[in-house]
Design an enzyme around this catalytic site. Sequence first.
Site, PDB file in Angstrom:
ATOM      1  N   ASN A 123      -7.716 113.107 -32.798  1.00 31.82           N
ATOM      2  CA  ASN A 123      -7.999 112.425 -34.053  1.00 31.82           C
ATOM      3  C   ASN A 123      -6.849 112.506 -35.049  1.00 31.82           C
ATOM      4  OD1 ASN A 123      -9.899 111.001 -35.769  1.00 31.82           O
ATOM      5  ND2 ASN A 123     -10.020 112.882 -36.977  1.00 31.82           N
ATOM      6  N   LYS A 175       7.873  97.792  -1.416  1.00 35.41           N
ATOM      7  CA  LYS A 175       8.148  96.643  -2.278  1.00 35.41           C
ATOM      8  C   LYS A 175       8.064  95.359  -1.454  1.00 35.41           C
ATOM      9  CE  LYS A 175       9.374  99.429  -5.730  1.00 35.41           C
ATOM     10  NZ  LYS A 175       8.680  99.528  -7.012  1.00 35.41           N
ATOM     11  N   LYS A 177       5.834  95.289  -4.809  1.00 35.66           N
ATOM     12  CA  LYS A 177       4.669  96.122  -5.076  1.00 35.66           C
ATOM     13  C   LYS A 177       3.369  95.340  -4.983  1.00 35.66           C
ATOM     14  CE  LYS A 177       6.041  97.408  -9.201  1.00 35.66           C
ATOM     15  NZ  LYS A 177       5.970  98.107 -10.520  1.00 35.66           N
ATOM     16  N   LYS A 201       4.774 105.019  -0.007  1.00 33.63           N
ATOM     17  CA  LYS A 201       3.913 105.114  -1.183  1.00 33.63           C
ATOM     18  C   LYS A 201       3.384 103.754  -1.614  1.00 33.63           C
ATOM     19  CE  LYS A 201       4.419 106.059  -6.147  1.00 33.63           C
ATOM     20  NZ  LYS A 201       4.335 104.637  -6.531  1.00 33.63           N
ATOM     21  N   ASP A 203       2.506 101.489  -4.721  1.00 35.33           N
ATOM     22  CA  ASP A 203       2.934 101.495  -6.114  1.00 35.33           C
ATOM     23  C   ASP A 203       1.716 101.721  -6.996  1.00 35.33           C
ATOM     24  OD1 ASP A 203       4.822 101.349  -8.180  1.00 35.33           O
ATOM     25  OD2 ASP A 203       5.907  99.769  -7.130  1.00 35.33           O
ATOM     26  N   GLU A 204       1.984 102.066  -8.264  1.00 34.57           N
ATOM     27  CA  GLU A 204       0.892 102.495  -9.143  1.00 34.57           C
ATOM     28  C   GLU A 204      -0.168 101.427  -9.367  1.00 34.57           C
ATOM     29  OE1 GLU A 204       4.153 100.798 -11.726  1.00 34.57           O
ATOM     30  OE2 GLU A 204       4.035 102.148 -10.006  1.00 34.57           O
ATOM     31  N   HIS A 294       0.857 109.659  -9.894  1.00 36.49           N
ATOM     32  CA  HIS A 294       1.772 108.758 -10.605  1.00 36.49           C
ATOM     33  C   HIS A 294       1.464 108.830 -12.090  1.00 36.49           C
ATOM     34  CE1 HIS A 294       4.027 105.230 -11.842  1.00 36.49           C
ATOM     35  NE2 HIS A 294       4.603 105.231 -10.655  1.00 36.49           N
ATOM     36  N   ARG A 295       2.517 108.731 -12.916  1.00 38.19           N
ATOM     37  CA  ARG A 295       2.338 108.887 -14.368  1.00 38.19           C
ATOM     38  C   ARG A 295       2.359 107.545 -15.104  1.00 38.19           C
ATOM     39  NH1 ARG A 295       8.069 111.309 -16.710  1.00 38.19           N
ATOM     40  NH2 ARG A 295       9.471 109.873 -15.617  1.00 38.19           N
ATOM     41  N   HIS A 327       5.541 112.258 -10.600  1.00 46.06           N
ATOM     42  CA  HIS A 327       6.797 111.616 -10.958  1.00 46.06           C
ATOM     43  C   HIS A 327       7.372 112.291 -12.200  1.00 46.06           C
ATOM     44  CE1 HIS A 327       6.556 107.908  -8.335  1.00 46.06           C
ATOM     45  NE2 HIS A 327       5.433 108.564  -8.090  1.00 46.06           N
ATOM     46  N   SER A 379      12.116 109.237  -8.793  1.00 38.43           N
ATOM     47  CA  SER A 379      11.903 107.876  -8.310  1.00 38.43           C
ATOM     48  C   SER A 379      12.248 106.892  -9.408  1.00 38.43           C
ATOM     49  CB  SER A 379      10.431 107.698  -7.885  1.00 38.43           C
ATOM     50  OG  SER A 379      10.172 106.374  -7.472  1.00 38.43           O
TER      51      SER A 379
END
Length: 475
Positions: A123, A175, A177, A201, A203-204, A294-295, A327, A379
């Site tokens: 808050n 890729k 992606k 991997k 992708d996100e 993944h971030r 990541h 990455s």
Amino acid sequence: MSPKTETKASVGFKAGVKDYRLTYYTPEYETLATDILAAFRVTPQPGVPPEEAGAAVAAESSTGTWTTVWTDGLTSLDRYKGRCYHIEPVAGEENQYIAYVAYPLDLFEEGSVTNMFTSIVGNVFGFKALRALRLEDLRIPPAYSKTFQGPPHGIQVERDKLNKYGRPLLGCTIKPKLGLSAKNYGRAVYECLRGGLDFTKDDENVNSQPFMRWRDRFLFCAEAIYKAQAETGEIKGHYLNATAGTSEEMMKRAVCARELGVPIVMHDYLTGGFTANTSLAHYCRDNGLLLHIHRAMHAVIDRQRNHGIHFRVLAKALRMSGGDHIHAGTVVGKLEGERDVTLGFVDLLRDDFIEKDRSRGIYFTQDWVSMPGVLPVASGGIHVWHMPALTEIFGDDSVLQFGGGTLGHPWGNAPGAVANRVALEACVQARNEGRDLAREGNEVIREASKWSPELAAACEVWKEIKFEFEAMDVL
């Protein structure tokens, strides 16, 4: 502004509005080993004293509100209130301060990152008396961190599961992606793993779209993993993204991955949420799955220097919530990440005990009390010429992930994977022989390319590619 709080009923209730600092600024306070400590970068509005600003942060992120309330007399605010116990100016900045706040442990639900963040940052960031506010660091006491499971397995258990030691792990994001069919996606996974990578991997933002539903992707990727393992004799994996629109759907996807026998799943922990992430981490430990994190969305929160939450805080939160990889930037690639700052939170992810070191942005000594570590993943915009620097910066306990740097190879996906594996093995051997990768790295790559036509072709394609922009967030 806020009340001076009296907690004894005999004092009586006195309505009104008083300065926060009368109650929440306590420079004489000695922090307890059980306190959660926070370092906030505070930019007050003109005319607001720094002590009042720091006290306002402590109040609004713990027990305070804007006016005196009669129910203050029904509890002990001295036990429950946050306290701003120290303020220091930020060197080189006008009207900007680091405010240190201590929170009693009883303010937080055990094992809940969600509750911790709701209290500390939920808050106060919209408070009008502050022009900007950034949470720079948290000290998580062992009394609180031990209420969390943490990573499902950790670094050593992952190496034992994969039977891979003495080098960074190699990965690749498939890729493009978005847009591939599940079968073509699985083909790319197979080619990369066959060429020498340890992981591929999702992708996100690969979830379950009309062009490739999640179950089809999982099945074709599992087939690719088993085929590549049979051909190479190495354990392989693909980060199957279980992130979904509901927690129930996410868990259904994780269950499917387990039934297929694959070693690892993936989650977007910020967009998916800490509650969902913690649930998934518990499932992964119970069922032998590694968890890649993944971030996605992190830069919305952490990139601005004066407002938001620094990634070192998000990294600590992830270690508590649970993840085996996360990541962490590259320092040398296309994404934001200054070296000292990056190495600071990499240590916070991997090590048991991290000393306070302001030169790397670490405001507090952190003791994780044997909580498993998390592998940092480098990455984003990296290729074979970056391999020496990445090996030198991140060391063995890391995952080096080349998406375009694998799939962009002129000869195809498998040769791209071969080039990266050869480059990595050459760098590890050179380091083990005592060579200085920071100084001799390019020569190491050139020597290796004489014996690997795949590496030579990659070196030629990416010899001029650099991402030389100044980092936004520097110490």
